[in-house]
Design a protein around this motif. Structure first.
Motif, PDB file in Angstrom:
ATOM      1  N   VAL A 134       0.837  -1.198   0.000  1.00 30.16           N
ATOM      2  CA  VAL A 134       0.000   0.000   0.000  1.00 30.16           C
ATOM      3  C   VAL A 134       0.877   1.255   0.000  1.00 30.16           C
ATOM      4  CG1 VAL A 134      -1.847   1.228   1.215  1.00 30.16           C
ATOM      5  CG2 VAL A 134      -1.830  -1.263   1.169  1.00 30.16           C
ATOM      6  N   TRP A 152     -10.023  11.689  -1.113  1.00 33.14           N
ATOM      7  CA  TRP A 152      -9.653  10.314  -1.427  1.00 33.14           C
ATOM      8  C   TRP A 152      -9.693   9.424  -0.180  1.00 33.14           C
ATOM      9  CZ3 TRP A 152      -9.517   7.432  -5.516  1.00 33.14           C
ATOM     10  CH2 TRP A 152      -9.387   8.015  -6.776  1.00 33.14           C
ATOM     11  N   ALA A 153      -9.268   9.971   0.961  1.00 33.50           N
ATOM     12  CA  ALA A 153      -9.332   9.210   2.216  1.00 33.50           C
ATOM     13  C   ALA A 153     -10.776   8.842   2.541  1.00 33.50           C
ATOM     14  CB  ALA A 153      -8.713  10.013   3.354  1.00 33.50           C
ATOM     15  N   VAL A 155     -13.282   8.532   0.417  1.00 37.48           N
ATOM     16  CA  VAL A 155     -13.739   7.528  -0.552  1.00 37.48           C
ATOM     17  C   VAL A 155     -13.259   6.139  -0.153  1.00 37.48           C
ATOM     18  CG1 VAL A 155     -13.471   6.721  -2.934  1.00 37.48           C
ATOM     19  CG2 VAL A 155     -13.928   9.139  -2.476  1.00 37.48           C
ATOM     20  N   LEU A 156     -11.986   6.048   0.205  1.00 37.64           N
ATOM     21  CA  LEU A 156     -11.387   4.748   0.523  1.00 37.64           C
ATOM     22  C   LEU A 156     -11.851   4.194   1.859  1.00 37.64           C
ATOM     23  CD1 LEU A 156      -7.806   5.638  -0.726  1.00 37.64           C
ATOM     24  CD2 LEU A 156      -9.286   3.880  -1.729  1.00 37.64           C
ATOM     25  N   LEU A 157     -12.164   5.082   2.800  1.00 38.95           N
ATOM     26  CA  LEU A 157     -12.542   4.640   4.141  1.00 38.95           C
ATOM     27  C   LEU A 157     -14.043   4.445   4.312  1.00 38.95           C
ATOM     28  CD1 LEU A 157     -10.143   6.891   6.235  1.00 38.95           C
ATOM     29  CD2 LEU A 157     -10.030   4.406   6.037  1.00 38.95           C
ATOM     30  N   PHE A 160     -15.950   3.224  -0.558  1.00 32.35           N
ATOM     31  CA  PHE A 160     -15.578   1.912  -1.095  1.00 32.35           C
ATOM     32  C   PHE A 160     -15.992   0.769  -0.168  1.00 32.35           C
ATOM     33  CE2 PHE A 160     -12.737  -1.695  -1.661  1.00 32.35           C
ATOM     34  CZ  PHE A 160     -12.911  -1.951  -3.013  1.00 32.35           C
ATOM     35  N   SER A 233      -7.953  -0.977   0.719  1.00 29.84           N
ATOM     36  CA  SER A 233      -8.626   0.315   0.675  1.00 29.84           C
ATOM     37  C   SER A 233      -8.569   1.020   2.027  1.00 29.84           C
ATOM     38  CB  SER A 233     -10.087   0.120   0.250  1.00 29.84           C
ATOM     39  OG  SER A 233     -10.802   1.332   0.316  1.00 29.84           O
ATOM     40  N   ILE A 234      -8.848   0.277   3.087  1.00 26.27           N
ATOM     41  CA  ILE A 234      -8.856   0.875   4.430  1.00 26.27           C
ATOM     42  C   ILE A 234      -7.457   1.315   4.833  1.00 26.27           C
ATOM     43  CG2 ILE A 234      -9.199   0.340   6.876  1.00 26.27           C
ATOM     44  CD1 ILE A 234     -11.607  -1.357   6.027  1.00 26.27           C
ATOM     45  N   LEU A 236      -4.912   2.141   2.855  1.00 32.40           N
ATOM     46  CA  LEU A 236      -4.529   3.314   2.073  1.00 32.40           C
ATOM     47  C   LEU A 236      -5.260   4.554   2.567  1.00 32.40           C
ATOM     48  CD1 LEU A 236      -2.971   4.611  -0.207  1.00 32.40           C
ATOM     49  CD2 LEU A 236      -4.746   3.839  -1.816  1.00 32.40           C
ATOM     50  N   GLY A 237      -6.534   4.434   2.916  1.00 35.76           N
ATOM     51  CA  GLY A 237      -7.277   5.570   3.450  1.00 35.76           C
ATOM     52  C   GLY A 237      -6.658   6.090   4.736  1.00 35.76           C
ATOM     53  N   THR A 301     -18.870  -1.915   8.401  1.00 39.24           N
ATOM     54  CA  THR A 301     -18.435  -0.566   8.049  1.00 39.24           C
ATOM     55  C   THR A 301     -18.592   0.414   9.212  1.00 39.24           C
ATOM     56  OG1 THR A 301     -18.899  -0.928   5.700  1.00 39.24           O
ATOM     57  CG2 THR A 301     -18.781   1.350   6.457  1.00 39.24           C
TER      58      THR A 301
END
Length: 429
Positions: A134, A152-153, A155-157, A160, A233-234, A236-237, A301
């Protein structure tokens, strides 16, 4: 000489002491989390046996407090700090007029190698290889604005994970029918249970070879984990949140951001506690139910959101307390562990195997939560003492030295140079 080789490791005078102490503090929770969920074998036990270990009132209380205050919160904090560290490296590289990319790529490549050795040679629960993978994904975000990084954080956290969960739950039923989707999910659960049982049998063996072969088989089977995109994803967020915090200097310059940090601490601990209490109550309500309702899976989530808020609250609260002289003396005890975080993390895996595996003390699948936490406290206290002793004599932890030496392409000077010796060398020159 290349930019990678012309760079050098961070000197003690350049270090952010609050960040080192916070990283060391995070290691306590990471150790407890790994011990309670993995090292003591609880996550590999059938549900009934795992529940029996936490059945007595004391154990139930410790288990509930663990779920509320520690589970995944410190892992979240540790992950955010990785992104913050990237921001510091980038800032320092820019100040020297060099590019961070060559050094950072080499650094991640070495970390990936260390992670693979750890995963297949020591403990399957490695996170280092994932961080390295990552970490490469983090590079394209380095030139984005702070606002874009936060978007972006989010979106990824949030976006997504919700989309992924819906797709994972709904699409199979739409494409193949509810009954077929349920059969496929049951087959997956049965296969995972068989893999866990096989690993537990291997870890209970008094043979190191048998244990490690079981570890390798479980790790290889886990390569096909369908939830891996969600994990990436998590992570990277969280890296991006750390990148944003590092750019803003939240930990490096607490006084300038005191008001924001207070809000982050209040909202983080408040929202994280509320979500954690809801999850805890639901776990208690459905604790004895053989087949909990399927809708509980949709809590994944919101639960992850709770981890994020609580981890952020811990970071902000720690940074604020570290500014107070009295608290700095207390919290500063974690600083050496933070400077040797990689060594400590790997040491914790080795200690966990020695305590719980069959070839060690053989406590796996027999240790209730309270005793596991006690073991962690004793072992981590020993780690802290070792870190203080080691860094009084050496510049880096042993694994940090290896990581830096391979990254910079030359063996780093390990021994600390006393002030008087350094002064004498300066006069001689």
């Amino acid at each position: 000489m290349s930019e990678t080789l012309s760079a050098g490791p961070t000197e003690h005078s350049e270090r952010v002491h609050a960040l080192d102490a916070l990283r060391g503090f995070a290691l306590v929770g990471v150790f407890i989390s790994n011990s309670l969920s993995s090292f003591n074998g609880r996550m590999f036990l059938p549900r009934e046996q795992a529940l029996a270990l936490a059945a007595p009132p004391l154990e139930a209380a410790v288990n509930s407090l663990f779920g509320l205050l520690i589970d995944q919160k410190f892992v979240t904090l540790f992950t955010i700090l990785f992104g913050l560290g990237f921001a510091l490296q980038m800032t320092r590289a820019e100040a020297k007029g060099t590019s961070i990319v060559p050094m950072y790529r080499r650094r991640l490549t070495v970390l990936f190698g260390i992670g693979l050795v750890h995963m297949f040679g020591v403990w399957v629960g490695d996170i280092l290889a994932t961080y390295a993978v990552v970490g490469f994904m983090l590079l394209p975000f380095r030139k984005l604005s702070d606002k874009a990084v936060l978007i972006w954080a989010a979106v990824l956290l949030f976006a997504f994970p919700i989309t992924f969960t819906v797709g994972q739950r709904v699409l199979p039923a739409v494409l193949h029918g509810a009954a077929e989707a349920e059969r496929a999910q049951k087959a997956t659960r049965d296969e995972e249970a068989a893999h866990r049982a096989e690993l537990l049998a291997g870890l209970s063996s008094d043979s190191v070879v048998t244990t490690q072969l079981a570890n390798v088989r479980f790790g290889w089977a886990g390569m096909n984990n369908p939830n891996r995109p969600l994990l990436l994803s998590i992570v990277l967020g969280r890296f991006l949140l750390g990148l944003w915090a590092g750019r803003r200097g939240l930990i490096q310059d607490v006084e300038r951001h005191r008001k924001l940090l207070r809000r982050l601490a209040a909202w983080g601990l408040g929202v994280g506690s509320v979500i954690g209490l809801i999850v805890m109550v639901l776990n208690l309500v459905y604790r004895g139910v053989a087949s909990p309702p399927g809708w509980l899976a949709w809590l994944r989530t919101p639960r992850d959101v709770g981890y994020l808020f609580m981890g952020t609250g811990y970071a902000a609260g720690f940074a604020l307390l570290f500014q107070k002289e009295r608290w700095r003396k207390v919290l500063g005890v974690f600083e050496p562990a933070g400077r040797m975080a990689l060594t400590c993390y790997l040491m914790q895996s080795v200690m966990g195997l020695c305590v719980y595996d069959g070839w060690g003390l053989g406590l796996i699948a027999h240790t209730p939560p309270s005793r596991t936490v006690l073991y962690c406290a004793v072992l981590f206290a020993g780690q802290l003492a070792f870190c203080h002793w080691w860094l009084a004599r050496f510049r880096f932890g042993p694994v940090e030295w290896l990581w830096r030496s391979l990254t910079y392409g030359r063996a780093q000077s390990m021994r600390r140079v006393s002030t008087s010796a350094a002064g004498a060398a300066g006069v001689a020159h």
